[in-house]
Design a protein around this motif. Sequence first.
Motif, PDB file in Angstrom:
ATOM      1  N   ALA A 169       0.821  -1.205   0.000  1.00  0.00           N
ATOM      2  CA  ALA A 169       0.000   0.000   0.000  1.00  0.00           C
ATOM      3  C   ALA A 169       0.856   1.258   0.000  1.00  0.00           C
ATOM      4  O   ALA A 169       0.490   2.268  -0.598  1.00  0.00           O
ATOM      5  CB  ALA A 169      -0.932  -0.004   1.207  1.00  0.00           C
ATOM      6  N   ASP A 170       1.990   1.204   0.700  1.00  0.00           N
ATOM      7  CA  ASP A 170       2.947   2.314   0.694  1.00  0.00           C
ATOM      8  C   ASP A 170       4.285   1.743   0.247  1.00  0.00           C
ATOM      9  O   ASP A 170       5.086   1.301   1.055  1.00  0.00           O
ATOM     10  CB  ASP A 170       3.049   2.935   2.089  1.00  0.00           C
ATOM     11  N   CYS A 171       4.484   1.721  -1.076  1.00  0.00           N
ATOM     12  CA  CYS A 171       5.678   1.094  -1.664  1.00  0.00           C
ATOM     13  C   CYS A 171       6.777   2.151  -1.757  1.00  0.00           C
ATOM     14  O   CYS A 171       6.962   2.792  -2.794  1.00  0.00           O
ATOM     15  CB  CYS A 171       5.340   0.534  -3.041  1.00  0.00           C
ATOM     16  N   GLN A 172       7.509   2.316  -0.676  1.00  0.00           N
ATOM     17  CA  GLN A 172       8.431   3.441  -0.590  1.00  0.00           C
ATOM     18  C   GLN A 172       9.690   3.238  -1.445  1.00  0.00           C
ATOM     19  O   GLN A 172      10.249   2.150  -1.515  1.00  0.00           O
ATOM     20  CB  GLN A 172       8.832   3.697   0.864  1.00  0.00           C
ATOM     21  N   TRP A 173      10.095   4.333  -2.072  1.00  0.00           N
ATOM     22  CA  TRP A 173      11.286   4.378  -2.903  1.00  0.00           C
ATOM     23  C   TRP A 173      11.936   5.729  -2.713  1.00  0.00           C
ATOM     24  O   TRP A 173      11.262   6.723  -2.419  1.00  0.00           O
ATOM     25  CB  TRP A 173      10.920   4.209  -4.373  1.00  0.00           C
ATOM     26  N   GLY A 174      13.254   5.757  -2.839  1.00  0.00           N
ATOM     27  CA  GLY A 174      13.950   7.025  -2.925  1.00  0.00           C
ATOM     28  C   GLY A 174      14.192   7.356  -4.384  1.00  0.00           C
ATOM     29  O   GLY A 174      13.358   7.068  -5.243  1.00  0.00           O
ATOM     30  N   LEU A 175      15.344   7.955  -4.678  1.00  0.00           N
ATOM     31  CA  LEU A 175      15.694   8.283  -6.057  1.00  0.00           C
ATOM     32  C   LEU A 175      16.619   7.192  -6.579  1.00  0.00           C
ATOM     33  O   LEU A 175      17.827   7.219  -6.382  1.00  0.00           O
ATOM     34  CB  LEU A 175      16.372   9.652  -6.131  1.00  0.00           C
ATOM     35  N   GLY A 176      16.022   6.195  -7.193  1.00  0.00           N
ATOM     36  CA  GLY A 176      16.758   5.022  -7.656  1.00  0.00           C
ATOM     37  C   GLY A 176      16.850   3.918  -6.632  1.00  0.00           C
ATOM     38  O   GLY A 176      16.866   2.742  -6.984  1.00  0.00           O
ATOM     39  N   GLU A 181      15.505   1.552  -3.657  1.00  0.00           N
ATOM     40  CA  GLU A 181      14.341   1.053  -2.934  1.00  0.00           C
ATOM     41  C   GLU A 181      14.589   1.220  -1.446  1.00  0.00           C
ATOM     42  O   GLU A 181      15.718   1.032  -0.967  1.00  0.00           O
ATOM     43  CB  GLU A 181      14.083  -0.424  -3.250  1.00  0.00           C
ATOM     44  N   LEU A 182      13.540   1.551  -0.696  1.00  0.00           N
ATOM     45  CA  LEU A 182      13.630   1.663   0.751  1.00  0.00           C
ATOM     46  C   LEU A 182      12.916   0.481   1.398  1.00  0.00           C
ATOM     47  O   LEU A 182      11.825   0.098   0.972  1.00  0.00           O
ATOM     48  CB  LEU A 182      13.011   2.972   1.240  1.00  0.00           C
ATOM     49  N   LYS A 183      13.528  -0.088   2.431  1.00  0.00           N
ATOM     50  CA  LYS A 183      12.923  -1.228   3.127  1.00  0.00           C
ATOM     51  C   LYS A 183      11.562  -0.852   3.688  1.00  0.00           C
ATOM     52  O   LYS A 183      10.599  -1.608   3.574  1.00  0.00           O
ATOM     53  CB  LYS A 183      13.854  -1.690   4.257  1.00  0.00           C
ATOM     54  N   ALA A 184      11.478   0.318   4.344  1.00  0.00           N
ATOM     55  CA  ALA A 184      10.238   0.784   4.954  1.00  0.00           C
ATOM     56  C   ALA A 184       9.623  -0.335   5.798  1.00  0.00           C
ATOM     57  O   ALA A 184      10.331  -1.002   6.544  1.00  0.00           O
ATOM     58  CB  ALA A 184       9.290   1.309   3.887  1.00  0.00           C
ATOM     59  N   GLU A 185       8.318  -0.556   5.656  1.00  0.00           N
ATOM     60  CA  GLU A 185       7.641  -1.613   6.430  1.00  0.00           C
ATOM     61  C   GLU A 185       7.307  -2.811   5.561  1.00  0.00           C
ATOM     62  O   GLU A 185       6.470  -3.634   5.942  1.00  0.00           O
ATOM     63  CB  GLU A 185       6.360  -1.047   7.066  1.00  0.00           C
ATOM     64  N   LYS A 186       7.969  -2.949   4.432  1.00  0.00           N
ATOM     65  CA  LYS A 186       7.652  -4.036   3.506  1.00  0.00           C
ATOM     66  C   LYS A 186       7.997  -5.395   4.121  1.00  0.00           C
ATOM     67  O   LYS A 186       9.094  -5.589   4.632  1.00  0.00           O
ATOM     68  CB  LYS A 186       8.426  -3.875   2.204  1.00  0.00           C
ATOM     69  N   THR A 217      14.369  -7.270  10.453  1.00  0.00           N
ATOM     70  CA  THR A 217      14.940  -6.431  11.510  1.00  0.00           C
ATOM     71  C   THR A 217      15.604  -5.167  10.981  1.00  0.00           C
ATOM     72  O   THR A 217      15.956  -4.286  11.778  1.00  0.00           O
ATOM     73  CB  THR A 217      15.986  -7.220  12.322  1.00  0.00           C
ATOM     74  N   PHE A 218      15.789  -5.053   9.667  1.00  0.00           N
ATOM     75  CA  PHE A 218      16.447  -3.866   9.128  1.00  0.00           C
ATOM     76  C   PHE A 218      15.554  -2.644   9.295  1.00  0.00           C
ATOM     77  O   PHE A 218      14.333  -2.731   9.123  1.00  0.00           O
ATOM     78  CB  PHE A 218      16.808  -4.066   7.656  1.00  0.00           C
ATOM     79  N   PRO A 219      16.158  -1.499   9.619  1.00  0.00           N
ATOM     80  CA  PRO A 219      15.347  -0.292   9.821  1.00  0.00           C
ATOM     81  C   PRO A 219      14.710   0.177   8.525  1.00  0.00           C
ATOM     82  O   PRO A 219      15.212  -0.121   7.429  1.00  0.00           O
ATOM     83  CB  PRO A 219      16.360   0.733  10.356  1.00  0.00           C
ATOM     84  N   PRO A 220      13.609   0.912   8.640  1.00  0.00           N
ATOM     85  CA  PRO A 220      12.874   1.330   7.440  1.00  0.00           C
ATOM     86  C   PRO A 220      13.714   2.119   6.450  1.00  0.00           C
ATOM     87  O   PRO A 220      13.463   2.065   5.249  1.00  0.00           O
ATOM     88  CB  PRO A 220      11.737   2.196   8.005  1.00  0.00           C
ATOM     89  N   GLU A 221      14.713   2.847   6.930  1.00  0.00           N
ATOM     90  CA  GLU A 221      15.499   3.696   6.033  1.00  0.00           C
ATOM     91  C   GLU A 221      16.583   2.937   5.268  1.00  0.00           C
ATOM     92  O   GLU A 221      17.303   3.531   4.444  1.00  0.00           O
ATOM     93  CB  GLU A 221      16.140   4.845   6.811  1.00  0.00           C
ATOM     94  N   THR A 222      16.741   1.627   5.518  1.00  0.00           N
ATOM     95  CA  THR A 222      17.710   0.835   4.759  1.00  0.00           C
ATOM     96  C   THR A 222      17.368   0.922   3.276  1.00  0.00           C
ATOM     97  O   THR A 222      16.216   0.779   2.878  1.00  0.00           O
ATOM     98  CB  THR A 222      17.702  -0.625   5.202  1.00  0.00           C
ATOM     99  N   ALA A 223      18.385   1.176   2.450  1.00  0.00           N
ATOM    100  CA  ALA A 223      18.164   1.427   1.026  1.00  0.00           C
ATOM    101  C   ALA A 223      18.989   0.466   0.183  1.00  0.00           C
ATOM    102  O   ALA A 223      20.039  -0.018   0.614  1.00  0.00           O
ATOM    103  CB  ALA A 223      18.537   2.872   0.684  1.00  0.00           C
TER     104      ALA A 223
END
Length: 271
Positions: free
Chosen positions: A194-201, A203-208, A216-222
Motif C-alpha cells: 500500500a505504501d511502496c516506498q522508494w527514494g531516487l533510484g 528502494e527503501l525497506k520501509a515496512e515491507k 529487523t532492518f530499519p525502514p530507512e535501509t536502502a
Amino acid sequence: METTTFAATDGFPHTALVGVTSPDETLAVQGDPHAVVALASVTKLLTAWGALVAIDHGLLDLDDPAGPAGSTVLDLLDHTSGLPMEGAEPQKAPGERRIYSNAGFDALAAHVADAVGIPFSEWMAREVNRPLGMAETDVTGRPSAGGRASINDLLIFGREVLRPTLIPASFRNLALSPSHQGLRGIVPGYGAYADCQWGLGFELKAEKSPHWLADTFPPETAGHFGAQGSFLFIDRSRDIAAAFLSGVPFGEDHKRVWPALTQEIADRYGS
C-alpha cells in the motif's frame, strides 16, 4: 579484509559472491571479489548516481520535464512517471502510482545524455566509474538493467553512498529518503504494498514484508536487488553496505537465503 563463508549461503545451490564494507574498507568477502557478473536492476543504483552527478554539475534538474507528458526527472528516478516495466505507453498519470519501470530508467539515461552532450555510458565512465576506481564495472548495456560489475566494485560504490565524494551529502540524503510517499506499488517478485516506498533510484525497506532484507532492518535501509540474483544494500544505522552476486536468475532460492544472509551480515559486521 576477512575472507569468510556465510552460513546462510550453505544451502544455496549456486555460486554466492558476497561482500561487506564499512565507509573506510572492505570488511569481508566470500568468493572471488573480482569476478564480473551481471547486475540486472542493481544497475539502476549506478544510473541514479550518474544522474545526481549531472544535477550537481548544473546540467539538469529534478524538476526538468523528462519521459512521458507531465513527468519529470524525479518521477523517472522514483518510478512514478507512469511508464510500465517495458514500453513507451504510460499506464497512469505521473505521480499517481509507483510502477516499477525499466523503461523509465532508460528514458532517464537518455535525458541525461542529451543534457550532458555525450552518450550515457561515456558519462558514467568519466564521472562515476573512473573517479571511484571502479575498473571492473561495465555500464555499456541498458542503463536500467544491463550493467556488469564485481563485488569489489559494488563495495567501492557502497562506500561512496555511505560517504559521498561525487555529490553533496544532501543529495545522497535525498536519494535515500522516501519520495512520493503513500503510493501503492509492486516490488517485482515480492508483491504489492500500500505504501511502496522508494527514494531516487534506491528502494527503501520501509515496512515491507515479505522482503529480500531481513525484517529487523530499519525502514530507512536502502538498496536494490536484480533479476540475475544480485543485491546491494546500504544500512546507515550500522554504517555498512553489502553486496551479493550470483549470475543466475532470481528465484525461490534467493528469496529463501537473502533474509537470513542479510541478518547474518548485520549481526557479524553491524556493530
